[in-house]
Design a protein around this motif. Structure first.
Motif, PDB file in Angstrom:
ATOM      1  N   ALA A 108       0.833  -1.198   0.000  1.00  0.00           N
ATOM      2  CA  ALA A 108       0.000   0.000   0.000  1.00  0.00           C
ATOM      3  C   ALA A 108       0.871   1.253   0.000  1.00  0.00           C
ATOM      4  CB  ALA A 108      -0.922  -0.010   1.215  1.00  0.00           C
ATOM      5  N   PHE A 109       0.309   2.340  -0.500  1.00  0.00           N
ATOM      6  CA  PHE A 109       1.030   3.605  -0.613  1.00  0.00           C
ATOM      7  C   PHE A 109       1.583   4.065   0.730  1.00  0.00           C
ATOM      8  CE2 PHE A 109       1.011   8.249  -0.345  1.00  0.00           C
ATOM      9  CZ  PHE A 109       1.821   8.585  -1.415  1.00  0.00           C
ATOM     10  N   CYS A 306      -2.446  -0.134  -7.515  1.00  0.00           N
ATOM     11  CA  CYS A 306      -3.217   0.231  -6.321  1.00  0.00           C
ATOM     12  C   CYS A 306      -3.680  -1.027  -5.584  1.00  0.00           C
ATOM     13  CB  CYS A 306      -4.423   1.072  -6.707  1.00  0.00           C
ATOM     14  SG  CYS A 306      -4.005   2.682  -7.381  1.00  0.00           S
ATOM     15  N   ASP A 311      -5.566   3.852  -1.653  1.00  0.00           N
ATOM     16  CA  ASP A 311      -4.583   4.034  -2.723  1.00  0.00           C
ATOM     17  C   ASP A 311      -5.241   4.617  -3.971  1.00  0.00           C
ATOM     18  OD1 ASP A 311      -2.672   3.016  -1.102  1.00  0.00           O
ATOM     19  OD2 ASP A 311      -2.134   1.331  -2.386  1.00  0.00           O
ATOM     20  N   THR A 314      -5.687   8.272  -3.474  1.00  0.00           N
ATOM     21  CA  THR A 314      -4.396   8.963  -3.571  1.00  0.00           C
ATOM     22  C   THR A 314      -3.917   9.043  -5.008  1.00  0.00           C
ATOM     23  OG1 THR A 314      -3.726   8.324  -1.344  1.00  0.00           O
ATOM     24  CG2 THR A 314      -1.969   8.898  -2.870  1.00  0.00           C
TER      25      THR A 314
END
Length: 378
Positions: A108-109, A306, A311, A314
């Protein structure tokens, strides 16, 4: 935008007064997009004019040596105005850690952002109880994460009153005010006592310095003998050719959109560390690892990477589609007097940066994560 601010020559305007004029006396109640469109219009005009005077009506082919020198000479004002203008957009699109990171497949981001900070702390050997300086700390996202990860104490140094106020607010609401504290200061003229920190780090911040020798020298001064300095540095790589007009266009686009007086080659950073007395223990370009997921994927909008709804949100905000939707929305809101004049121009500069960051990465001429770990001799 209810209050009025009378523009003055910036050297006569105190930073705190300007912060209050532009963002309000208490700027912690709003965040991101809402805060971006709530700035005082006349104060924002001052910031827009003072920042963009370095770039308007100039191109890489037309700028003079005096233009370049002026940006370097006025680095402090340039940087303060840049972050007065873009901090809310950064928080809206990226969160409270204003830096890039490597991505692992399936990661994940936010997880990758935190891991990038942990990796720096690990490489530096930051330990529980250490007094650590974060040079150019933004709103304190990395300082909070590293303090939690290592149980150290972090002082954040920042020359922007708005970011200092927001960073201290975030530390307080996260219960970290005893470990993390942001202070106002110029990293080219640090007020800390010599040899007062066990470790010092900088994450994509010293690129704003007029000379790396200057900021590294200040870091060397405040670091204890035997202490370690770690930095993720923005630099141009060995493939960059200043005489190549395409390369210079990309570099210039990064400079104008990211508030950078002058980008330099990686060799300049390494030489600067050695020239002030550091022993370079480790260096690596983390952007050149050949990762399956490129570090710039949030900017290039590669949705396939993603891994969560968060995500997707974002990546939508940071992608070309999201950025251009924001730009057009701000233009409409300016015409309707909902957003202060200049908001769209700021967004356009950030778009210029995003395009050229991706181009620079794909061409192999730019990296935002050249890692150096250096030691001050005993």
């Amino acid at each position: 935008m209810a209050t009025s601010f009378v523009p003055q020559k910036q050297d006569r305007v105190q930073d705190k007064e300007f912060k209050e004029a532009m963002h309000g006396k208490d700027s912690t109640g709003k965040t991101g997009f809402l805060s971006a469109i709530s700035k005082n219009e006349s104060a924002q005009k001052v910031a827009v004019d003072e920042y963009f005077k370095h770039w308007d009506n100039k191109t890489p082919g037309l700028e003079t040596e005096q233009d370049k020198k002026t940006r370097l000479d006025e680095y402090a004002s340039l940087t303060k105005h840049y972050y007065n203008l873009v901090t809310d957009f950064y928080e809206y699109g990226w969160g409270s850690s204003f830096h890039f990171s490597r991505f692992y497949k399936g990661e994940a981001f936010k997880q990758s952002i935190a891991r990038h900070e942990h990796y720096l702390a690990y490489q530096m050997g930051i330990q529980k109880g250490m007094n650590v300086l974060d040079v150019g700390c933004g709103v304190g996202g990395p300082a909070q994460e590293i303090a939690r990860f290592t149980e150290c104490n972090v002082t954040g140094l920042n020359n922007n009153d708005y970011q200092v106020e927001r960073g201290n607010y975030y530390a307080k609401i996260k219960g970290l005010e005893k470990q993390v504290h942001l202070v106002k200061g110029d990293f080219m003229q640090m007020d800390f006592a010599p040899e007062s920190f066990d470790a010092v780090y900088a994450i994509e911040a010293t690129v704003h310095a007029p000379t790396l020798e200057g900021v590294y020298g200040q870091i060397y001064k405040v670091l204890k003998p035997g202490g370690v300095f770690g930095v993720y540095e923005w630099v141009m790589t060995d493939k960059y050719d200043e005489s190549n007009p395409v390369h210079r266009d990309v570099c210039y686009g990064i400079e104008i959109g990211d508030g950078i007086p002058k980008m330099v080659h990686a060799s300049v950073a390494q030489d600067a560390l050695k020239s002030v007395g550091f022993q370079v223990l480790h260096q690596e370009d983390l952007a050149s690892k050949g990762d399956e997921v490129p570090w710039y994927y949030p900017l290039s909008g590669e949705w396939k990477y993603c891994r969560s709804i968060g995500d997707l949100v974002t990546i939508f905000r940071t992608s070309w589609l999201g950025r251009n939707l924001l730009m057009k929305s701000l233009g409409l809101m300016e015409r309707l007097h909902v957003a202060p004049a200049g908001s769209q121009k700021i967004s356009q500069a950030l778009e210029e940066a995003a395009i050229n960051l991706v181009l620079g990465a794909k061409m192999g001429i730019f990296t935002p994560m050249m890692l150096y770990v250096a030691k001050k001799p005993e």
